[in-house]
Every structure is written in C-alpha cells, then in structure tokens.
Design an enzyme around this catalytic site. Structure first.
Site, short mmCIF file in Angstrom:
data_model
loop_
_atom_site.label_atom_id
_atom_site.label_comp_id
_atom_site.label_asym_id
_atom_site.label_seq_id
_atom_site.Cartn_x
_atom_site.Cartn_y
_atom_site.Cartn_z
N ALA A 68 -34.15 -14.83 -11.86
CA ALA A 68 -35.05 -15.25 -10.77
C ALA A 68 -35.88 -16.44 -11.25
CB ALA A 68 -35.96 -14.09 -10.38
N HIS A 69 -35.91 -17.48 -10.43
CA HIS A 69 -36.66 -18.69 -10.78
C HIS A 69 -36.87 -19.54 -9.54
CE1 HIS A 69 -32.44 -19.81 -10.94
NE2 HIS A 69 -32.83 -21.04 -10.64
N ALA A 70 -37.71 -20.53 -9.70
CA ALA A 70 -37.94 -21.52 -8.66
C ALA A 70 -38.19 -22.85 -9.36
CB ALA A 70 -39.14 -21.12 -7.80
#
Length: 150
Positions: A68-70
């Site tokens: 999970a990342h942005a």
C-alpha cells in the site's frame, strides 16, 4: 523499544493478527500504523485508499502480499514502512495474487527515498521461507529480523 527515529520499521508500525473486513480496512490499518510511528499524517491513509480506487489492485504485487502506497505528498513526514499481518485474508480484486494476508504500507518523501526499502521487500518476497516466517511470526522483532531490518 525501537523509536520512530531509530528504524524505518518501528514497533509502532507493526500490527500482527490484525483484522480487516475488506481491502480498504487492510490499507487503512497499514496507514494507521504509519501514523502511529510518526511517518505520515492520517491524510496519507486516504491517499493510499484513493490510489487503489483509481488505479485498481495494482498494489497486490505477490501472492498474498500488498504494498500500500501513494505518491509522495505533504502527508509524508519521513520515509518508512508499516507491516500488517492479517488474521484473515481479504480480497483486493487481483486476478492472480488474491487473497491478501500481508500488507506493507510504504511512505516516501520523494521518488528515490524508498528504493532501499523496496530492495529489502523484494528480497523477502523472493524467498518463500521468509514469507512463511512473516506470516507466522508473533512479534515485531521477528518481522524486522525476517526482513533484515534488525
């Protein structure tokens, strides 16, 4: 106890046996752990969820594992990761790698800052014995040891 300044994966960023009802909950757990460790603000959790809503389950990069990342943003206070071991796998909608029981949250201050962490995670993902250990360990030190971050 490891403090947030001593490790890219402090105790506060590790959740073991956590429960999520769905992929959004799993991503939010990873985000909450980043916040607890002082790596991001709560806004980053929203950004991670929005990335999956917009781009699909591309973050499910290996069987049972989501990263999970942005994008780097003002919500990232420093580069670091969180680790979530789920008590029950959740479906992200990935054709080959669902369901997911391990979620790492990755936050980077810029596009290059995360390269060392990505290299560490890639080594773990390539080793089935390490992945088994990460699924079975019951303590934060075991996660860091398995990832080579101790």
């Amino acid at each position: 106890m490891t403090t947030s300044n001593e490790s890219s994966l402090p105790d506060e960023a590790i959740l073991l046996g956590a429960h999520a009802d769905d992929w959004r909950g799993a991503v939010r757990l990873a985000g909450d752990a980043l916040v607890a460790a002082g790596i991001t603000t709560p806004v980053y959790s929203d950004e991670m969820v929005a990335a999956v809503e917009t781009l699909g389950p591309y973050i499910v990069i290996a069987p049972g594992f989501a990263l999970a990342h942005a994008r780097p943003s003002a919500a990232v206070l420093r580069t670091g990761i969180s680790w979530v071991q789920l008590d029950e796998p959740v479906v992200f909608g990935h054709a080959k790698n669902d369901p997911v029981d391990l979620v790492a949250g990755l936050a980077a201050v810029d596009h290059d800052a995360h390269l060392g962490i990505m290299s560490t995670l890639a080594r773990a993902l390539a080793d089935p014995a390490v992945m088994t250990l990460l699924r079975e360990t019951g303590d934060a030190a075991g996660v860091r040891r398995a990832l080579g971050l101790d």
